[in-house]
Motif scaffolding. Sequence first.
Motif, PDB file in Angstrom:
ATOM      1  N   LEU A   1      32.350  35.778  47.112  1.00  0.00           N
ATOM      2  CA  LEU A   1      31.222  36.649  47.474  1.00  0.00           C
ATOM      3  C   LEU A   1      29.945  35.830  47.606  1.00  0.00           C
ATOM      4  O   LEU A   1      29.196  35.970  48.584  1.00  0.00           O
ATOM      5  N   VAL A   2      29.686  34.970  46.626  1.00  0.00           N
ATOM      6  CA  VAL A   2      28.481  34.133  46.660  1.00  0.00           C
ATOM      7  C   VAL A   2      28.504  33.238  47.890  1.00  0.00           C
ATOM      8  O   VAL A   2      27.493  33.068  48.589  1.00  0.00           O
ATOM      9  N   LYS A   3      29.665  32.674  48.173  1.00  0.00           N
ATOM     10  CA  LYS A   3      29.811  31.786  49.335  1.00  0.00           C
ATOM     11  C   LYS A   3      29.558  32.546  50.643  1.00  0.00           C
ATOM     12  O   LYS A   3      28.906  32.041  51.557  1.00  0.00           O
ATOM     13  N   SER A   4      30.088  33.764  50.732  1.00  0.00           N
ATOM     14  CA  SER A   4      29.952  34.542  51.964  1.00  0.00           C
ATOM     15  C   SER A   4      28.503  34.940  52.234  1.00  0.00           C
ATOM     16  O   SER A   4      28.079  35.043  53.397  1.00  0.00           O
ATOM     17  N   ILE A   5      27.734  35.159  51.165  1.00  0.00           N
ATOM     18  CA  ILE A   5      26.324  35.496  51.317  1.00  0.00           C
ATOM     19  C   ILE A   5      25.498  34.265  51.658  1.00  0.00           C
ATOM     20  O   ILE A   5      24.438  34.342  52.289  1.00  0.00           O
ATOM     21  N   GLY A   6      25.999  33.103  51.263  1.00  0.00           N
ATOM     22  CA  GLY A   6      25.254  31.868  51.449  1.00  0.00           C
ATOM     23  C   GLY A   6      24.120  31.744  50.463  1.00  0.00           C
ATOM     24  O   GLY A   6      23.081  31.139  50.746  1.00  0.00           O
ATOM     25  N   ALA A  65      47.616  39.088  30.424  1.00  0.00           N
ATOM     26  CA  ALA A  65      47.276  39.832  31.640  1.00  0.00           C
ATOM     27  C   ALA A  65      45.771  39.791  31.894  1.00  0.00           C
ATOM     28  O   ALA A  65      45.321  39.665  33.039  1.00  0.00           O
ATOM     29  N   GLY A  66      44.993  39.879  30.820  1.00  0.00           N
ATOM     30  CA  GLY A  66      43.542  39.824  30.948  1.00  0.00           C
ATOM     31  C   GLY A  66      43.063  38.488  31.479  1.00  0.00           C
ATOM     32  O   GLY A  66      42.144  38.416  32.304  1.00  0.00           O
ATOM     33  N   GLU A  67      43.691  37.416  31.012  1.00  0.00           N
ATOM     34  CA  GLU A  67      43.305  36.078  31.480  1.00  0.00           C
ATOM     35  C   GLU A  67      43.569  35.921  32.971  1.00  0.00           C
ATOM     36  O   GLU A  67      42.765  35.322  33.697  1.00  0.00           O
ATOM     37  N   LYS A  68      44.666  36.485  33.455  1.00  0.00           N
ATOM     38  CA  LYS A  68      44.972  36.422  34.889  1.00  0.00           C
ATOM     39  C   LYS A  68      43.972  37.260  35.692  1.00  0.00           C
ATOM     40  O   LYS A  68      43.505  36.851  36.761  1.00  0.00           O
ATOM     41  N   PHE A  69      43.645  38.438  35.168  1.00  0.00           N
ATOM     42  CA  PHE A  69      42.663  39.309  35.830  1.00  0.00           C
ATOM     43  C   PHE A  69      41.313  38.601  35.930  1.00  0.00           C
ATOM     44  O   PHE A  69      40.672  38.593  36.998  1.00  0.00           O
ATOM     45  N   TYR A  70      40.886  37.984  34.835  1.00  0.00           N
ATOM     46  CA  TYR A  70      39.581  37.317  34.793  1.00  0.00           C
ATOM     47  C   TYR A  70      39.534  36.142  35.770  1.00  0.00           C
ATOM     48  O   TYR A  70      38.542  35.947  36.490  1.00  0.00           O
ATOM     49  N   ALA A  71      40.589  35.372  35.831  1.00  0.00           N
ATOM     50  CA  ALA A  71      40.639  34.241  36.759  1.00  0.00           C
ATOM     51  C   ALA A  71      40.548  34.720  38.203  1.00  0.00           C
ATOM     52  O   ALA A  71      39.852  34.111  39.039  1.00  0.00           O
ATOM     53  N   ILE A  87      31.918  48.031  39.059  1.00  0.00           N
ATOM     54  CA  ILE A  87      31.662  46.947  38.119  1.00  0.00           C
ATOM     55  C   ILE A  87      32.404  47.208  36.820  1.00  0.00           C
ATOM     56  O   ILE A  87      32.386  48.329  36.295  1.00  0.00           O
ATOM     57  N   TRP A  88      33.101  46.184  36.320  1.00  0.00           N
ATOM     58  CA  TRP A  88      33.857  46.338  35.087  1.00  0.00           C
ATOM     59  C   TRP A  88      33.086  45.731  33.916  1.00  0.00           C
ATOM     60  O   TRP A  88      32.209  44.886  34.087  1.00  0.00           O
ATOM     61  N   THR A  89      33.444  46.210  32.746  1.00  0.00           N
ATOM     62  CA  THR A  89      32.896  45.693  31.490  1.00  0.00           C
ATOM     63  C   THR A  89      34.055  45.216  30.630  1.00  0.00           C
ATOM     64  O   THR A  89      35.104  45.857  30.596  1.00  0.00           O
ATOM     65  N   SER A  90      33.866  44.099  29.953  1.00  0.00           N
ATOM     66  CA  SER A  90      34.920  43.599  29.071  1.00  0.00           C
ATOM     67  C   SER A  90      34.293  42.941  27.851  1.00  0.00           C
ATOM     68  O   SER A  90      33.086  42.686  27.810  1.00  0.00           O
ATOM     69  N   GLU A 114      39.154  37.522  39.255  1.00  0.00           N
ATOM     70  CA  GLU A 114      37.806  38.038  39.487  1.00  0.00           C
ATOM     71  C   GLU A 114      36.803  36.902  39.677  1.00  0.00           C
ATOM     72  O   GLU A 114      35.901  36.983  40.521  1.00  0.00           O
ATOM     73  N   ALA A 115      36.944  35.833  38.899  1.00  0.00           N
ATOM     74  CA  ALA A 115      36.063  34.682  39.056  1.00  0.00           C
ATOM     75  C   ALA A 115      36.187  34.107  40.461  1.00  0.00           C
ATOM     76  O   ALA A 115      35.189  33.768  41.111  1.00  0.00           O
ATOM     77  N   ALA A 116      37.408  34.029  40.960  1.00  0.00           N
ATOM     78  CA  ALA A 116      37.632  33.528  42.319  1.00  0.00           C
ATOM     79  C   ALA A 116      37.027  34.472  43.354  1.00  0.00           C
ATOM     80  O   ALA A 116      36.428  34.026  44.352  1.00  0.00           O
TER      81      ALA A 116
END
Length: 332
Positions: free
Chosen positions: A323-328, A308-314, A258-261, A316-318
């Motif tokens: 992950l949420v979708k796969s868990i249902g 670079a941070g904005e690309k990383f964040y986008a 888990i990352w912190t920003s 990670e959001a995807a």
Amino acid sequence: MNRFGQWLCAGFAGAVFFGCCTAAMAEAPYPSKVISMMVPYPAGAASDFTARALNDLIGKELGGQVIVENLGGASGAIAAGKVLAAPADGHFLFQGSPSELILSGLVNKAVRYKPEDFQWIAPVATSPLVVVVSSKLPVHSLDELVELARSRKEAPLTYGSTGPGTLYHLLGELFSRRIGAPATHVPYKGGAPLLQDLLGGQIDFAFMPYQAFYADYARQGRLRVVGALSGKNNLPPPFEAVQSSADSETMKGFDFGIWTSYMVRKGTPRPIAEKLNAAIAASLRNPHARAQLESQAKTVFEPMSLEAGEKFYAAEAARYRELVKSIGYESQ
């Protein structure tokens, strides 16, 4: 000078004055007041430790004061909401992880914000995730925990998290699906109260970010770290022999960190964002701060530009949406 000329001169002078005032306001020094570093959990949690290792250093770099403000509740959404309700002027800095920044808006119907409502500033560190169990639980490895959970389908094991929809909660859901056995979720407002109930045996296990003081509790026989959710175990003593998910028969591939920003409200002026980015990067180069973070087995990020941070964040959001979708998982 005729009346028209007088009016023209007065109008021109007023325009110049207004323009100067506007420019002065636009170029007002930052920070112009105390900066609140919002930590979305009570004092004593892993996130609080990170904030207090850095807030004074960031303040010195900015030439101002940065205070830590702990505001728990709603899986971090209360603190996030306070930042998003404040002016977009860089005086409210949110210390967040995927749980509060991304997952809360995806899994909680009551949360009105989206990941895109935040503006990335700078990463801090990634933390290894571990499986911690009550010392009353007769297990010493991930495989033994799986075996016990499967044998307790009629009276499921209990696991704690820092709130519904957090990564730690979703890992419990994913764990149950992976092993084919139920586990009862018990939500808390933060890591500190969760840990107290784990020590007391009120709950059986939890997925948590590693913290150095676990070693003291382990030596005292009050808890056990039975798993590292990573491709290899890079935990310090006395946990160097703890089973990693890569070495587990059932949990292979169950690898998470888990990352912190630091984030601000979207719309914060770019010069302020750049100044914050530079101040945080400089603070993370401080040897004492790095030593404090690394003592918790955290891996400090190398400096990252805003772009670079904005690309990383986008990205990670995807990833967490998937992950949420796969868990249902159904929004609560």
